[in-house]
Scaffold this motif. Structure first.
Motif, PDB file in Angstrom:
ATOM      1  N   ARG A  41      83.970  89.156  28.115  1.00  0.00           N
ATOM      2  CA  ARG A  41      83.811  89.009  29.428  1.00  0.00           C
ATOM      3  C   ARG A  41      84.375  90.021  30.182  1.00  0.00           C
ATOM      4  O   ARG A  41      84.074  90.382  31.389  1.00  0.00           O
ATOM      5  CB  ARG A  41      84.346  87.501  29.896  1.00  0.00           C
ATOM      6  CG  ARG A  41      84.450  87.197  31.165  1.00  0.00           C
ATOM      7  CD  ARG A  41      84.053  85.823  31.603  1.00  0.00           C
ATOM      8  NE  ARG A  41      83.972  85.565  32.820  1.00  0.00           N
ATOM      9  CZ  ARG A  41      84.106  84.782  33.908  1.00  0.00           C
ATOM     10  NH1 ARG A  41      85.222  83.923  33.055  1.00  0.00           N
ATOM     11  NH2 ARG A  41      84.083  84.563  34.928  1.00  0.00           N
ATOM     12  N   VAL A  42      85.460  90.574  29.637  1.00  0.00           N
ATOM     13  CA  VAL A  42      86.011  92.030  30.157  1.00  0.00           C
ATOM     14  C   VAL A  42      85.190  93.088  29.994  1.00  0.00           C
ATOM     15  O   VAL A  42      85.197  93.973  31.026  1.00  0.00           O
ATOM     16  CB  VAL A  42      87.530  92.012  29.551  1.00  0.00           C
ATOM     17  CG1 VAL A  42      88.253  93.185  29.972  1.00  0.00           C
ATOM     18  CG2 VAL A  42      88.357  90.535  29.922  1.00  0.00           C
ATOM     19  N   THR A  43      85.051  93.170  28.802  1.00  0.00           N
ATOM     20  CA  THR A  43      84.436  94.716  28.532  1.00  0.00           C
ATOM     21  C   THR A  43      83.083  94.831  29.079  1.00  0.00           C
ATOM     22  O   THR A  43      82.365  95.932  29.276  1.00  0.00           O
ATOM     23  CB  THR A  43      84.357  94.747  26.984  1.00  0.00           C
ATOM     24  OG1 THR A  43      83.521  93.991  26.357  1.00  0.00           O
ATOM     25  CG2 THR A  43      85.698  94.891  26.313  1.00  0.00           C
ATOM     26  N   ALA A  44      82.299  93.707  29.295  1.00  0.00           N
ATOM     27  CA  ALA A  44      80.940  93.638  29.976  1.00  0.00           C
ATOM     28  C   ALA A  44      80.981  94.438  31.362  1.00  0.00           C
ATOM     29  O   ALA A  44      79.943  95.166  31.516  1.00  0.00           O
ATOM     30  CB  ALA A  44      80.336  92.326  30.096  1.00  0.00           C
ATOM     31  N   SER A  56      91.453  86.094  41.701  1.00  0.00           N
ATOM     32  CA  SER A  56      91.391  84.856  41.084  1.00  0.00           C
ATOM     33  C   SER A  56      91.423  84.639  39.596  1.00  0.00           C
ATOM     34  O   SER A  56      90.321  84.481  38.801  1.00  0.00           O
ATOM     35  CB  SER A  56      90.200  84.238  41.624  1.00  0.00           C
ATOM     36  OG  SER A  56      89.005  84.948  41.467  1.00  0.00           O
ATOM     37  N   PRO A  57      92.466  85.031  38.918  1.00  0.00           N
ATOM     38  CA  PRO A  57      92.480  85.224  37.428  1.00  0.00           C
ATOM     39  C   PRO A  57      91.957  83.885  36.647  1.00  0.00           C
ATOM     40  O   PRO A  57      91.325  84.074  35.649  1.00  0.00           O
ATOM     41  CB  PRO A  57      93.711  85.451  37.272  1.00  0.00           C
ATOM     42  CG  PRO A  57      94.786  85.413  38.301  1.00  0.00           C
ATOM     43  CD  PRO A  57      93.643  85.328  39.371  1.00  0.00           C
ATOM     44  N   TRP A  58      92.095  82.885  37.433  1.00  0.00           N
ATOM     45  CA  TRP A  58      91.832  81.506  36.525  1.00  0.00           C
ATOM     46  C   TRP A  58      90.162  81.530  36.428  1.00  0.00           C
ATOM     47  O   TRP A  58      89.808  80.912  35.609  1.00  0.00           O
ATOM     48  CB  TRP A  58      92.079  80.458  37.309  1.00  0.00           C
ATOM     49  CG  TRP A  58      91.523  80.443  38.940  1.00  0.00           C
ATOM     50  CD1 TRP A  58      90.289  80.299  39.282  1.00  0.00           C
ATOM     51  CD2 TRP A  58      92.182  81.143  40.057  1.00  0.00           C
ATOM     52  NE1 TRP A  58      90.123  80.166  40.565  1.00  0.00           N
ATOM     53  CE2 TRP A  58      91.418  80.863  41.184  1.00  0.00           C
ATOM     54  CE3 TRP A  58      93.389  81.740  40.287  1.00  0.00           C
ATOM     55  CZ2 TRP A  58      91.406  81.147  42.272  1.00  0.00           C
ATOM     56  CZ3 TRP A  58      93.767  81.984  41.552  1.00  0.00           C
ATOM     57  CH2 TRP A  58      92.771  82.014  42.690  1.00  0.00           C
ATOM     58  N   GLU A  59      89.429  82.259  36.893  1.00  0.00           N
ATOM     59  CA  GLU A  59      88.042  82.421  36.999  1.00  0.00           C
ATOM     60  C   GLU A  59      87.574  83.257  35.715  1.00  0.00           C
ATOM     61  O   GLU A  59      86.478  83.192  35.177  1.00  0.00           O
ATOM     62  CB  GLU A  59      87.256  82.930  38.198  1.00  0.00           C
ATOM     63  CG  GLU A  59      87.436  82.072  39.346  1.00  0.00           C
ATOM     64  CD  GLU A  59      86.653  82.695  40.611  1.00  0.00           C
ATOM     65  OE1 GLU A  59      85.621  83.497  40.209  1.00  0.00           O
ATOM     66  OE2 GLU A  59      86.908  82.470  41.726  1.00  0.00           O
ATOM     67  N   LEU A  60      88.161  83.730  34.960  1.00  0.00           N
ATOM     68  CA  LEU A  60      88.288  84.821  34.159  1.00  0.00           C
ATOM     69  C   LEU A  60      88.281  83.664  32.555  1.00  0.00           C
ATOM     70  O   LEU A  60      87.713  84.016  31.520  1.00  0.00           O
ATOM     71  CB  LEU A  60      89.368  85.786  33.561  1.00  0.00           C
ATOM     72  CG  LEU A  60      89.378  86.994  34.377  1.00  0.00           C
ATOM     73  CD1 LEU A  60      90.336  87.695  34.312  1.00  0.00           C
ATOM     74  CD2 LEU A  60      87.816  87.685  34.220  1.00  0.00           C
ATOM     75  N   GLY A  61      88.877  82.442  32.825  1.00  0.00           N
ATOM     76  CA  GLY A  61      88.714  81.528  31.662  1.00  0.00           C
ATOM     77  C   GLY A  61      89.992  81.764  30.811  1.00  0.00           C
ATOM     78  O   GLY A  61      90.568  82.550  30.732  1.00  0.00           O
ATOM     79  N   ALA A  62      90.337  80.459  30.317  1.00  0.00           N
ATOM     80  CA  ALA A  62      91.624  80.460  29.293  1.00  0.00           C
ATOM     81  C   ALA A  62      91.617  81.225  28.282  1.00  0.00           C
ATOM     82  O   ALA A  62      92.688  82.122  28.027  1.00  0.00           O
ATOM     83  CB  ALA A  62      91.895  78.939  28.956  1.00  0.00           C
ATOM     84  N   ASP A  63      90.539  81.427  27.403  1.00  0.00           N
ATOM     85  CA  ASP A  63      90.288  82.481  26.278  1.00  0.00           C
ATOM     86  C   ASP A  63      90.839  83.913  26.699  1.00  0.00           C
ATOM     87  O   ASP A  63      91.428  84.760  26.256  1.00  0.00           O
ATOM     88  CB  ASP A  63      88.990  82.332  25.698  1.00  0.00           C
ATOM     89  CG  ASP A  63      88.021  82.641  26.605  1.00  0.00           C
ATOM     90  OD1 ASP A  63      88.049  82.236  27.764  1.00  0.00           O
ATOM     91  OD2 ASP A  63      86.961  83.139  26.141  1.00  0.00           O
ATOM     92  N   VAL A  64      90.081  84.533  27.876  1.00  0.00           N
ATOM     93  CA  VAL A  64      90.695  85.863  28.341  1.00  0.00           C
ATOM     94  C   VAL A  64      91.820  85.982  28.940  1.00  0.00           C
ATOM     95  O   VAL A  64      92.474  86.822  28.420  1.00  0.00           O
ATOM     96  CB  VAL A  64      89.473  86.048  29.697  1.00  0.00           C
ATOM     97  CG1 VAL A  64      89.773  87.602  30.156  1.00  0.00           C
ATOM     98  CG2 VAL A  64      88.078  86.037  29.108  1.00  0.00           C
ATOM     99  N   LEU A  65      92.417  84.771  29.631  1.00  0.00           N
ATOM    100  CA  LEU A  65      93.769  85.046  29.903  1.00  0.00           C
ATOM    101  C   LEU A  65      94.940  84.990  28.860  1.00  0.00           C
ATOM    102  O   LEU A  65      95.898  85.641  28.978  1.00  0.00           O
ATOM    103  CB  LEU A  65      94.237  83.733  31.066  1.00  0.00           C
ATOM    104  CG  LEU A  65      93.536  83.944  32.392  1.00  0.00           C
ATOM    105  CD1 LEU A  65      93.646  82.696  33.188  1.00  0.00           C
ATOM    106  CD2 LEU A  65      93.694  85.142  32.936  1.00  0.00           C
TER     107      LEU A  65
END
Length: 81
Positions: A41-44, A56-65
């Motif tokens: 999700r980050v590298t894409a 809105s960092p929460w939109e990245l999801g718990a696994d990314v955070l």
């Protein structure tokens, strides 16, 4: 980390994820390898991930955070004295 430093840390992380900070990669490369690669999700789309970290960092999801929490990539950049 003070809120005013957050944008600087996010920009540093984006540069590091693009491989543009050789000094950081030399210093932290082994640890980053052990933690594992950045989530898809980050590298894409690194730029979109950066905007989400800022707005809105929460939109990245718990696994990314969680990946960002364990990885030093968001650490404050060294500023030459």
């Amino acid at each position: 980390m003070a809120c005013q430093q957050w944008p600087t840390c996010v920009e540093a992380a984006l540069r590091r994820l693009r491989g543009e900070d050789e000094e950081f990669l030399h210093k932290w490369g082994d640890l980053m390898e052990r933690i594992g690669p950045a989530p898809d999700r980050v590298t894409a789309d690194i730029n979109t991930a950066g905007q989400l970290l800022l707005e809105s960092p929460w939109e990245l999801g718990a696994d990314v955070l969680e990946w960002f929490a364990w990885n030093p990539v968001l650490s404050k950049p060294d500023i030459p004295s």
